[in-house]
Design a protein around this motif. Structure first.
Motif, PDB file in Angstrom:
ATOM      1  N   VAL A  57       1.181  30.999  30.029  1.00 33.33           N
ATOM      2  CA  VAL A  57       1.291  32.309  30.689  1.00 33.33           C
ATOM      3  C   VAL A  57       1.142  32.155  32.200  1.00 33.33           C
ATOM      4  O   VAL A  57       1.922  32.720  32.983  1.00 33.33           O
ATOM      5  CB  VAL A  57       0.230  33.290  30.143  1.00 33.33           C
ATOM      6  N   ASP A  58       0.153  31.373  32.630  1.00 35.20           N
ATOM      7  CA  ASP A  58      -0.047  31.150  34.063  1.00 35.20           C
ATOM      8  C   ASP A  58       1.186  30.517  34.701  1.00 35.20           C
ATOM      9  O   ASP A  58       1.626  30.927  35.783  1.00 35.20           O
ATOM     10  CB  ASP A  58      -1.257  30.240  34.287  1.00 35.20           C
ATOM     11  N   ALA A  59       1.755  29.524  34.030  1.00 34.67           N
ATOM     12  CA  ALA A  59       2.926  28.827  34.575  1.00 34.67           C
ATOM     13  C   ALA A  59       4.117  29.775  34.680  1.00 34.67           C
ATOM     14  O   ALA A  59       4.848  29.766  35.679  1.00 34.67           O
ATOM     15  CB  ALA A  59       3.263  27.619  33.705  1.00 34.67           C
ATOM     16  N   PHE A  60       4.314  30.590  33.654  1.00 31.95           N
ATOM     17  CA  PHE A  60       5.430  31.528  33.662  1.00 31.95           C
ATOM     18  C   PHE A  60       5.298  32.540  34.800  1.00 31.95           C
ATOM     19  O   PHE A  60       6.247  32.788  35.550  1.00 31.95           O
ATOM     20  CB  PHE A  60       5.506  32.259  32.314  1.00 31.95           C
ATOM     21  N   LEU A  61       4.119  33.140  34.938  1.00 29.12           N
ATOM     22  CA  LEU A  61       3.917  34.157  35.969  1.00 29.12           C
ATOM     23  C   LEU A  61       4.005  33.555  37.367  1.00 29.12           C
ATOM     24  O   LEU A  61       4.536  34.179  38.288  1.00 29.12           O
ATOM     25  CB  LEU A  61       2.572  34.853  35.766  1.00 29.12           C
ATOM     26  N   ASP A  62       3.496  32.343  37.511  1.00 28.79           N
ATOM     27  CA  ASP A  62       3.559  31.686  38.812  1.00 28.79           C
ATOM     28  C   ASP A  62       4.996  31.343  39.187  1.00 28.79           C
ATOM     29  O   ASP A  62       5.386  31.423  40.356  1.00 28.79           O
ATOM     30  CB  ASP A  62       2.713  30.413  38.784  1.00 28.79           C
ATOM     31  N   GLN A  63       5.814  30.998  38.204  1.00 24.44           N
ATOM     32  CA  GLN A  63       7.218  30.667  38.469  1.00 24.44           C
ATOM     33  C   GLN A  63       8.048  31.918  38.745  1.00 24.44           C
ATOM     34  O   GLN A  63       8.840  31.961  39.692  1.00 24.44           O
ATOM     35  CB  GLN A  63       7.806  29.912  37.285  1.00 24.44           C
ATOM     36  N   GLU A  64       7.881  32.949  37.905  1.00 21.44           N
ATOM     37  CA  GLU A  64       8.707  34.155  38.034  1.00 21.44           C
ATOM     38  C   GLU A  64       8.245  35.078  39.159  1.00 21.44           C
ATOM     39  O   GLU A  64       9.051  35.776  39.768  1.00 21.44           O
ATOM     40  CB  GLU A  64       8.702  34.933  36.707  1.00 21.44           C
ATOM     41  N   LYS A  65       6.937  35.114  39.392  1.00 22.14           N
ATOM     42  CA  LYS A  65       6.341  35.954  40.431  1.00 22.14           C
ATOM     43  C   LYS A  65       6.803  37.426  40.359  1.00 22.14           C
ATOM     44  O   LYS A  65       7.317  37.968  41.350  1.00 22.14           O
ATOM     45  CB  LYS A  65       6.612  35.382  41.819  1.00 22.14           C
ATOM     46  N   PRO A  66       6.621  38.083  39.214  1.00 23.09           N
ATOM     47  CA  PRO A  66       6.943  39.512  39.161  1.00 23.09           C
ATOM     48  C   PRO A  66       5.945  40.294  40.010  1.00 23.09           C
ATOM     49  O   PRO A  66       4.793  39.879  40.186  1.00 23.09           O
ATOM     50  CB  PRO A  66       6.778  39.847  37.679  1.00 23.09           C
ATOM     51  N   LEU A  67       6.373  41.431  40.554  1.00 21.52           N
ATOM     52  CA  LEU A  67       5.451  42.290  41.292  1.00 21.52           C
ATOM     53  C   LEU A  67       4.749  43.282  40.376  1.00 21.52           C
ATOM     54  O   LEU A  67       3.698  43.812  40.722  1.00 21.52           O
ATOM     55  CB  LEU A  67       6.187  43.031  42.410  1.00 21.52           C
ATOM     56  N   VAL A  68       5.365  43.529  39.207  1.00 21.29           N
ATOM     57  CA  VAL A  68       4.782  44.443  38.230  1.00 21.29           C
ATOM     58  C   VAL A  68       4.751  43.771  36.867  1.00 21.29           C
ATOM     59  O   VAL A  68       5.719  43.116  36.478  1.00 21.29           O
ATOM     60  CB  VAL A  68       5.592  45.760  38.133  1.00 21.29           C
ATOM     61  N   VAL A  69       3.638  43.910  36.148  1.00 19.95           N
ATOM     62  CA  VAL A  69       3.545  43.462  34.762  1.00 19.95           C
ATOM     63  C   VAL A  69       3.127  44.651  33.902  1.00 19.95           C
ATOM     64  O   VAL A  69       2.152  45.341  34.217  1.00 19.95           O
ATOM     65  CB  VAL A  69       2.526  42.312  34.582  1.00 19.95           C
ATOM     66  N   ILE A  70       3.870  44.889  32.826  1.00 20.54           N
ATOM     67  CA  ILE A  70       3.528  45.924  31.855  1.00 20.54           C
ATOM     68  C   ILE A  70       3.169  45.223  30.554  1.00 20.54           C
ATOM     69  O   ILE A  70       4.005  44.536  29.960  1.00 20.54           O
ATOM     70  CB  ILE A  70       4.689  46.905  31.634  1.00 20.54           C
ATOM     71  N   ASP A  71       1.927  45.394  30.113  1.00 21.78           N
ATOM     72  CA  ASP A  71       1.451  44.712  28.913  1.00 21.78           C
ATOM     73  C   ASP A  71       1.624  45.601  27.692  1.00 21.78           C
ATOM     74  O   ASP A  71       0.780  46.422  27.373  1.00 21.78           O
ATOM     75  CB  ASP A  71      -0.019  44.326  29.078  1.00 21.78           C
ATOM     76  N   ALA A  72       2.761  45.405  27.003  1.00 21.83           N
ATOM     77  CA  ALA A  72       3.032  46.123  25.749  1.00 21.83           C
ATOM     78  C   ALA A  72       2.951  45.170  24.567  1.00 21.83           C
ATOM     79  O   ALA A  72       3.458  45.468  23.485  1.00 21.83           O
ATOM     80  CB  ALA A  72       4.417  46.771  25.808  1.00 21.83           C
ATOM     81  N   ALA A  73       2.300  44.030  24.758  1.00 18.31           N
ATOM     82  CA  ALA A  73       2.193  43.015  23.705  1.00 18.31           C
ATOM     83  C   ALA A  73       0.851  43.148  22.996  1.00 18.31           C
ATOM     84  O   ALA A  73      -0.188  43.202  23.647  1.00 18.31           O
ATOM     85  CB  ALA A  73       2.324  41.620  24.303  1.00 18.31           C
TER      86      ALA A  73
END
Length: 324
Positions: A57-73
């Motif tokens: 998860v850390d690697a994905f977020l660091d690579q994609e760098k979204p400004l918004v995350v919506i947690d529907a999981a």
């Protein structure tokens, strides 16, 4: 309420990661975002990203760098599923939300939306359920594992806001239903289970259908596309540590719900209520005054929502439509 310090980041070009995009809520949020012109949406399937793996998860977020995350999981289910899989309900949900909240903060995400559940409130709390009732009494035992995890998620969002200034908001939806729901008879929520149960009884030409419990408990139901609309509205307009209830402000008894589903599906037999099965919480109605004050109200009538959900079920579950 705080002013939305990050309002300037919310525009149609920002990158938004929707976790759980293939689920009931996540898929509806994707539909709503797209309908409003958001076209930079990032998703990952379970096969591509294990949300219980913090390093991934850390690697994905660091690579994609979204400004918004919506947690529907989340791992979700009805009374039967919560009763039979308590370890999975608490461990999986804690792992998913911990990884997403902490990972989002560390990756520089500017806005985080956490989706909880109305089951966070005490079993015997006054009705309707106000946001301030959180942690004022004992939980409903049949879903406490899920509820404890969701309460931890709320507190984690509040802690990261308090310590780091992380703009995380927490929304508490009531019972949701709609296209993309889980219609499994053992592990689904009450409304989709009733749709499938009545449909199959109609196909078999059964004379009776058995319903769990006495039929007396009252529940509130929100069409999932309304939930998605509220989520995007609050993403755009709300920034505060305090939770926000998302619902219709109206409830219905399980008996009345069963009769409505029976009518819409077209089952002509008799309903039999099995009082030996658990009822769960006697009543669960959200106070939605705070949401209304923000400027949002639900739009979809329950009967219309059930009709649309049944239509989706017929189109996607391999059943033939049968005229009533």
């Amino acid at each position: 309420m705080e002013t939305n310090k990050n309002a300037k980041i919310i525009n149609n070009n920002i990158k938004i990661y929707v976790a759980g995009h293939q689920g009931l809520v996540g898929s509806a949020i994707i539909r709503n975002l797209q309908s409003k012109g958001y076209d930079n949406i990032v998703t990952q399937t379970r096969q591509d990203l294990d949300l219980m793996d913090k390093a991934a998860v850390d690697a994905f977020l660091d690579q994609e760098k979204p400004l918004v995350v919506i947690d529907a999981a989340a791992k979700v289910g009805g009374i039967h599923a919560n009763d039979n899989y308590p370890a999975e309900f608490i461990y999986n949900n804690l792992s998913i939300q911990n990884n997403l909240i902490d990972g989002a903060y560390r990756a520089g995400v500017q806005k985080f939306v956490f989706l909880g559940s109305s089951c966070i409130y005490p079993k015997m709390a006054d009705q309707p359920l106000k946001e301030e009732y959180l942690l004022t009494g004992a939980l409903e035992p049949t879903n406490e594992w899920y509820a404890v995890a969701k309460i931890a998620g709320i507190k984690m969002c509040q802690a990261y806001r308090q310590q780091y200034g992380f703009d995380a908001i927490s929304l508490m939806p009531t019972n949701l239903y709609g296209p993309g729901d889980n219609f499994d008879l053992q592990n689904s929520h009450v409304l989709p289970a009733l749709i499938r149960k009545f449909h199959e009884a109609k196909i078999r030409q059964d004379t009776t259908v058995s319903i769990w419990g006495t039929g007396a408990p009252k529940r509130e139901f929100l069409y999932v596309d309304d939930m998605a609309d509220a989520t995007v509205f609050l993403l755009e307009n709300y920034s505060d540590a305090e939770i926000v209830n998302v619902g219709t402000g109206e409830d219905v008894s399980i008996k009345a719900l069963a009769q409505l589903v029976q009518y819409i599906v077209g089952f002509n037999g008799e309903l039999v209520f099995d009082a030996n099965k658990p009822d769960g919480t006697p009543r669960k109605l959200l106070d939605v005054n705070k949401l209304h004050q923000q400027g949002w109200q639900a739009k979809t009538d329950l009967a219309i929502g059930i009709q649309q959900t049944y239509g989706w079920f017929l189109d996607n579950q391999g059943y033939l439509r049968i005229e009533q």
